[in-house]
Scaffold this motif. Structure first.
Motif, mmCIF file in Angstrom:
data_model
loop_
_atom_site.group_PDB
_atom_site.id
_atom_site.type_symbol
_atom_site.label_atom_id
_atom_site.label_comp_id
_atom_site.label_asym_id
_atom_site.label_seq_id
_atom_site.Cartn_x
_atom_site.Cartn_y
_atom_site.Cartn_z
ATOM 1 N N UNK B 90 0.832 -1.199 0.000
ATOM 2 C CA UNK B 90 0.000 0.000 0.000
ATOM 3 C C UNK B 90 0.865 1.247 0.000
ATOM 4 N N UNK B 91 1.852 1.237 0.874
ATOM 5 C CA UNK B 91 2.807 2.338 0.921
ATOM 6 C C UNK B 91 3.411 2.586 -0.447
ATOM 7 N N UNK B 92 3.931 1.504 -1.020
ATOM 8 C CA UNK B 92 4.633 1.628 -2.293
ATOM 9 C C UNK B 92 3.688 2.111 -3.384
ATOM 10 N N UNK B 93 2.470 1.587 -3.379
ATOM 11 C CA UNK B 93 1.518 1.982 -4.408
ATOM 12 C C UNK B 93 1.177 3.478 -4.288
ATOM 13 N N UNK B 94 1.057 3.937 -3.067
ATOM 14 C CA UNK B 94 0.797 5.374 -2.881
ATOM 15 C C UNK B 94 1.928 6.217 -3.469
ATOM 16 N N UNK B 95 3.151 5.825 -3.182
ATOM 17 C CA UNK B 95 4.282 6.562 -3.752
ATOM 18 C C UNK B 95 4.252 6.499 -5.266
ATOM 19 N N UNK B 96 3.955 5.324 -5.784
ATOM 20 C CA UNK B 96 3.957 5.154 -7.234
ATOM 21 C C UNK B 96 2.917 6.068 -7.871
ATOM 22 N N UNK B 144 3.065 -2.306 -10.949
ATOM 23 C CA UNK B 144 2.312 -1.311 -10.177
ATOM 24 C C UNK B 144 3.224 -0.544 -9.221
ATOM 25 N N UNK B 145 4.076 -1.304 -8.526
ATOM 26 C CA UNK B 145 4.902 -0.693 -7.487
ATOM 27 C C UNK B 145 6.144 -0.002 -8.026
ATOM 28 N N UNK B 192 -4.618 4.344 -12.547
ATOM 29 C CA UNK B 192 -4.484 5.263 -13.681
ATOM 30 C C UNK B 192 -5.200 6.582 -13.392
ATOM 31 N N UNK B 193 -6.303 6.497 -12.628
ATOM 32 C CA UNK B 193 -7.024 7.713 -12.253
ATOM 33 C C UNK B 193 -6.292 8.466 -11.148
ATOM 34 N N UNK B 194 -5.173 7.901 -10.699
ATOM 35 C CA UNK B 194 -4.355 8.488 -9.621
ATOM 36 C C UNK B 194 -5.186 8.698 -8.359
ATOM 37 N N UNK B 195 -6.102 7.761 -8.146
ATOM 38 C CA UNK B 195 -6.914 7.809 -6.929
ATOM 39 C C UNK B 195 -6.300 6.839 -5.925
ATOM 40 N N UNK B 196 -5.389 7.351 -5.111
ATOM 41 C CA UNK B 196 -4.589 6.492 -4.233
ATOM 42 C C UNK B 196 -5.464 5.721 -3.248
ATOM 43 N N UNK B 198 -8.568 4.803 -3.348
ATOM 44 C CA UNK B 198 -9.345 3.746 -3.989
ATOM 45 C C UNK B 198 -8.438 2.604 -4.436
ATOM 46 N N UNK B 199 -7.302 2.943 -4.994
ATOM 47 C CA UNK B 199 -6.382 1.906 -5.482
ATOM 48 C C UNK B 199 -5.883 1.046 -4.329
ATOM 49 N N UNK B 200 -5.523 1.697 -3.249
ATOM 50 C CA UNK B 200 -5.008 0.969 -2.094
ATOM 51 C C UNK B 200 -6.102 0.079 -1.506
ATOM 52 N N UNK B 201 -7.315 0.597 -1.463
ATOM 53 C CA UNK B 201 -8.415 -0.203 -0.948
ATOM 54 C C UNK B 201 -8.604 -1.453 -1.806
ATOM 55 N N UNK B 202 -8.585 -1.258 -3.108
ATOM 56 C CA UNK B 202 -8.777 -2.389 -4.023
ATOM 57 C C UNK B 202 -7.645 -3.401 -3.890
ATOM 58 N N UNK B 203 -6.426 -2.895 -3.765
ATOM 59 C CA UNK B 203 -5.266 -3.778 -3.637
ATOM 60 C C UNK B 203 -5.362 -4.602 -2.362
ATOM 61 N N UNK B 204 -5.691 -3.932 -1.265
ATOM 62 C CA UNK B 204 -5.787 -4.610 0.026
ATOM 63 C C UNK B 204 -6.861 -5.692 -0.026
ATOM 64 N N UNK B 205 -8.008 -5.339 -0.607
ATOM 65 C CA UNK B 205 -9.089 -6.325 -0.695
ATOM 66 C C UNK B 205 -8.659 -7.533 -1.526
ATOM 67 N N UNK B 206 -7.965 -7.233 -2.616
ATOM 68 C CA UNK B 206 -7.491 -8.289 -3.504
ATOM 69 C C UNK B 206 -6.620 -9.283 -2.731
ATOM 70 N N UNK B 207 -5.643 -8.778 -2.013
ATOM 71 C CA UNK B 207 -4.736 -9.654 -1.265
ATOM 72 C C UNK B 207 -5.455 -10.361 -0.122
#
Lengths: 227, 227
Positions: B90-96, B144-145, B192-196, B198-207
């Motif tokens: 999540x951290x890394x994705x936010x930076x990315x 992604x990261x 891609x929408x740079x919505x950190x 939302x992206x982090x939420x989706x990533x966390x749910x996925x894992x």
DNA sequence: TATTCAGAGATTTTCGAATATCTCTTGTTT
DNA sequence: AAACAAGAGATATTCGAAAATCTCTGAATA
């Protein structure tokens, strides 16, 4: 650095790692097998295995067929390291504050006390940060995170701490005006009060402060070397 | 698992690691040097060095003077791993998302496309998750990261991903009702929408979703083994 | 019967020599 | 003079045998 005959991999590994963190070898310095064999009284395979493991940890760099060398340091790398360290230790500290039990609390208090009672500087001229204090300091920060109870997270934090210690040791800087003890006390108090936000803020500031000082020292050294 | 004569450490390392992640060796299985030497056509020192490195990465466990074995898996360990992984990725994705440039965006899109176009299941009976898809999947999450640009963070994320892949491969589970592709698409779109958030939420749910399935499979296996 | 002990066999660990590779110097060619 | 080639020395890497250690079996003892 003591020379002894017969040594098991585990022992050699610990000694090389300690010497690396203790600033015996300079960043970028080549680590040739023959001299290391003599220094640590071990055969080439043992040395090789040790260096391999340390490479995996990021303390040593390896160029296949050319050799091993001590990790290079740079301002950029220090920034990345500091950022990762703050982020990850913050995570771990939050978990520790949330989940840590009384045993953990006691360990933290004990580690803090040990650090406070250890003299930070040696009697040398110029004074250096003492090995004992460095160990106690590392112990305090380790104890803080131990409450997180996640072995993966703790392992990662240890790796990053090692890398940070390497930077710190290598540039033996000492900022006269800085109140390190106060910074630690603030982290301790916030942690014991279970105030995660405050504790994390204090921890982040502590590391950032150190990193800023190191960065300055590093930049100066670079300038000095290029002239 | 191909047997070839003469192999450099680097190559053997890559092959053993791939076999480990590919589920060739069972969790907890002893890794004796002699058979490994024959399998990989290398001498004992090369094998030893390889296993040392993998131990440092957590894929292999070592008990000095007793031997190496494949990392044990357990529900507890999986939970710790998942937690650490979600936090750190999540951290890394936010930076990315914050810092990633166009090249990064393109790589992400490309990796996603590659994954979508790779068939997930093999034609076998029962169908297994294909090696190609696993690789593409790993590639997508790696891409992604990559935008985070912090080598320390990325290295850590890779280590954790490897451990996760080990769990996934080992318990070849497949949840029929699950919309994996949809989950990935959601992550991609939010990124891609740079919505950190939302992206982090989706990533966390996925894992977490994957981990839950794995945990169930693991618990069932434990019950089966103990009877 | 339970416990201890000895020893054979299996396995890990260490060693140093043999081999492969790299690096730097020196000499040759263009 | 510059570019290239050959070779000597330094160094990394690999190997397989020797040594150390562990593990398991079965007999001897309490």
């Amino acid at each position: 650095m003591t020379t002894r005959p017969r040594a098991s991999t585990e022992e050699v590994y610990a000694r090389v790692r300690a010497d690396l963190l203790g600033g015996v070898y300079a960043p970028g310095e080549r680590l040739k097998s023959t001299p290391l064999c003599e220094t640590y009284g071990a055969s080439v395979s043992v040395i090789r295995e040790t260096l391999s493991r340390l490479t995996e940890q990021g303390l040593v760099e390896s160029e296949p067929r050319i050799g091993f060398r001590v990790r290079q340091v740079s301002v950029d790398d220090l920034r990345h390291l500091t950022s990762a360290r703050i982020d990850i230790e913050s995570l771990a500290l939050r978990y520790a504050i949330e989940r840590g039990d009384m045993t953990w609390e006691s360990e933290v208090v004990a580690a803090h006390h040990r650090m406070e009672r250890t003299p930070m500087l040696t009697a040398d001229a110029p004074p250096r940060v003492s090995d004992e204090w460095e160990a106690a300091h590392s112990g305090f920060h380790g104890a803080l995170l131990d409450g997180a109870q996640n072995p993966w997270l703790l392992g990662i934090a240890t790796t990053l701490r090692d890398a940070g210690e390497f930077y710190r040791r290598w540039s033996q800087v000492h900022e006269p005006g800085r109140d390190v003890a106060g910074e630690h006390r603030e982290i301790l108090e916030a942690t014991l009060a279970r105030d995660a936000d405050r504790a994390v803020r204090a921890l982040a500031q502590h590391y950032q402060h150190t990193a800023d000082i190191l960065e300055r020292a590093l930049a100066e050294r670079d300038v000095a070397q290029n002239s």
